[in-house]
Design an enzyme around this catalytic site. Structure first.
Site, PDB file in Angstrom:
ATOM      1  N   TYR A 213       0.841  -1.203   0.000  1.00  0.00           N
ATOM      2  CA  TYR A 213       0.000   0.000   0.000  1.00  0.00           C
ATOM      3  C   TYR A 213       0.879   1.259   0.000  1.00  0.00           C
ATOM      4  O   TYR A 213       1.877   1.338   0.716  1.00  0.00           O
ATOM      5  CB  TYR A 213      -0.945   0.009   1.199  1.00  0.00           C
ATOM      6  CG  TYR A 213      -2.110  -0.957   1.089  1.00  0.00           C
ATOM      7  CD1 TYR A 213      -2.443  -1.578  -0.116  1.00  0.00           C
ATOM      8  CD2 TYR A 213      -2.898  -1.252   2.203  1.00  0.00           C
ATOM      9  CE1 TYR A 213      -3.514  -2.456  -0.192  1.00  0.00           C
ATOM     10  CE2 TYR A 213      -3.972  -2.133   2.127  1.00  0.00           C
ATOM     11  CZ  TYR A 213      -4.274  -2.733   0.927  1.00  0.00           C
ATOM     12  OH  TYR A 213      -5.334  -3.605   0.852  1.00  0.00           O
TER      13      TYR A 213
ATOM     14  N   SER B 284     -13.499  -2.487  -0.666  1.00  0.00           N
ATOM     15  CA  SER B 284     -14.208  -1.593  -1.589  1.00  0.00           C
ATOM     16  C   SER B 284     -15.731  -1.694  -1.434  1.00  0.00           C
ATOM     17  O   SER B 284     -16.453  -1.786  -2.431  1.00  0.00           O
ATOM     18  CB  SER B 284     -13.798  -1.887  -3.037  1.00  0.00           C
ATOM     19  OG  SER B 284     -13.628  -0.683  -3.771  1.00  0.00           O
TER      20      SER B 284
END
Lengths: 305, 305, 305
Positions: free
Chosen positions: B58, B215
């Site tokens: 990330y 998500s």
């Protein structure tokens, strides 16, 4: 007509069904009086068929009661038949004004109240086989399992199964339910091969849970459709029919399903006793691999690899 | 704002996570100083969230260290949280000049060195849950299993799972790995139904491995998208929101996932504490089958069968 | 050429095969005399290959006999090789005038008579590995299991497997068959990823049933195709070939399969001993994850997620 010894299919230790099943989905559309419905039931039983396939929602929640009303005229017939019904779909209907939308409900409360209403409608004390009508993407399998347990304990339902379940759905629900799911009622016809191709039928063979075929004639699409696929299938049915000894194309379709090794029972949903007799009669026809594949390849439109 | 008792989800005998998880994927983009990151962590913990979701990659390999730097300012916070991180993707990055391409690597050597770097970056001694980030078509499951064993023995990782695995991939890896794979972190939102439809979610229910949803807002596609599907979904969210008591559409989306029986935890990846509080608050809303299916059917664009 | 120690793959307790397998599908097209066929067999054995892959139908039912005729010239060679053959496809052929159509037949009678004919054709007493050539939608697995039992008892076949089976088909048949299905011969090449993507390869890894790869060069599509995909793959093969040390693109393709952790054996079906030697030689090349994925991503045409 010759006497037919109709084959039976063992679904569980205490339940066998006739290889041809009478489908009640359109009962409310046949325009029969109570007495005519009783006559039809008796004529059907005379063919050797003993299994009647219902669902709570058929005829916008009316068909079960139309059947029960006729059965109540001669209650001793109950012991000569197996009754299958389903639950889990919620339909908007003038007969269910509280329903806000078409959706699924496989909660414990819904399953139990649906079965209790079915028993009342059908004028019977017990359901031989209860099916969850559709895989429910919002299913809580612990709720479904709890409903099955309670219905089993109270004797209101003897056996349980599913309908239209894919492999992952079947395995998931079975892992929560103590009772064996003893069938999967799925769409099977030589027009609609999806369940042949996606592994659904394979799982019924693997798990030894013989499938029930709904819409075996593809709702008439094969017999009357004008699309290329239907025309192609009819030509093959005609060719093979002449080999096995019938010019009734529906009999060839039924025979194609009966001859499959998965032990398929076929739901014939007609109000005309002649069509039902054809479905039963088709059990007399044997089909070899060449004949079965001639039809199969007409469906897929090309040779197998 | 009322005090919320945030639900927890048990993933293994020694690991439970909060039903809302704070996602660190975009931490490097929030433009926060070390002290501001510490403040955010504390505010998040105050909501009841205790689980933070990382991955080695990330922020182009930067986010873990940004988190660890803040945590090092108040190390006692470590005992109040569960740390999830991932490995298995190799990215081209100025921060990893030796990487020749974007690919996967689930070899023993890569997994172990990735975890050791994560521990250093995060300023912690142990990872509560390590996930294989993507199914690797070149995976040697014996290598992956050996890595898990060594990390387990050394105490560097307490629990193991996967992310984005389909059924065949999950079953294959589990058959080689002694430790139970205790979750599958997958894309789940009322915009992206793939995992609802292809059996992935079914397997998490069957195996009792509660999924983590990444998500959940479909990266904003639902809330701001102008395509027909997004417009349709927003209308349904608005309708159901008004029934359950919120005009915040993100809360309705979260509630749709929380109310699903699969025990889904939701990764909320915002740097704004108000958005995180909404994600937590959504746990208060109950949705019935009619309401859940109203949204579901808006997604698929037609009635269920 | 350097001496190569060809790797072997254990398929069952009593059967290992060479990692490169000589494929007999096109034997009848190579235009070789009986003596030339014997020479080819000896040259192939000299490379370290010991496994020959047949099917009853290859060369319109001719290839097995062409091989057996050569083998009969020097029967002692039998002990230096493993013979694989297949059954279950029925082809229309001037050599089988009774066949009415192209279809499948996995009945007990057909499997047994097919094997008996294969033994006669091949001039051998036993088949090392018999494969069901294609999943048969009309399969009665009890018949197939009964055939395997009888062939196993009589010693006519030592091991059993399948070819081109998807997961549901493999699991279904295995649930009826006592013998372990010890391989699945499937299409695997860096042109045809279907079995990588649909879980078929995953199941072979899960069940520890190493797959055999047919058409590894995609029938020449990769090496000579002018479509965008083939051009893209060739560029990647060339790049990686130069890194691992070969400019022979077929060797890079074979190496891509050999390096996969699924323990893939590769069927090289050429009548030219040099091409066979290339297939064997490719076992010397090691490929790392970057190199393997460079080819993989050239195939799929985009980055992995």
């Amino acid at each position: 007509m010759e006497v037919i010894k109709l084959e039976r299919i063992q679904l569980s230790s205490d339940l066998s069904i006739s290889k041809t099943v009478h489908g009640m989905m359109h009962l409310s559309g046949w325009g029969l009086s109570k007495e005519e419905r009783l006559t039809l039931i008796k004529e059907v039983l005379d063919t050797g068929i003993t299994t009647f396939d219902h669902a709570d929602i058929y005829g916008s929640y009316q068909c079960e009661a139309l059947f029960g009303e006729a059965l109540a005229l001669e209650p001793s017939l109950r012991n000569k038949m197996e009754i299958v019904t389903k639950c889990g779909i919620v339909l908007e209907s003038p007969n269910r004004p509280s329903h806000r939308s078409h959706h699924y409900d496989t909660s414990k409360a819904h399953i139990i109240s649906s079965v209790e209403q079915s028993l009342k409608n059908l004028s019977v004390d017990t359901i031989d086989l209860l099916l969850i009508h559709r895989p429910d993407p919002f299913m809580n399998p612990e709720e479904t399992a709890a409903a099955f347990d309670e219905l089993s304990r109270s004797g209101k339902v003897k056996n349980f199964g599913v309908s239209n379940f894919k492999r992952s759905q079947f395995n998931m629900l079975q892992s929560y339910v103590d009772q064996p799911l003893c069938t999967n009622q799925i769409e099977l016809s030589p027009y609609h091969l999806e369940n042949f191709e996606d592994g659904t039928l394979d799982l019924t063979i693997e798990k030894k849970t013989p499938p029930m075929a709904w819409s075996p004639l593809a709702g008439g699409k094969i017999l009357t459709g004008e699309d290329e696929k239907a025309v192609r299938i009819r030509a093959a049915l005609k060719e093979i029919g002449s080999e096995i000894g019938t010019d009734q194309l529906d009999e060839v379709i039924y025979a194609w399903l009966y001859n499959h090794p998965a032990n398929i029972s076929v739901i014939a949903g007609s109000g005309k006793i002649d069509r039902i007799r054809s479905a039963v009669n088709a059990q007399n026809f044997r089909m070899d691999a060449h004949q079965w594949f001639t039809i199969y390849q007409a469906v897929i439109g090309h040779d197998v690899p």
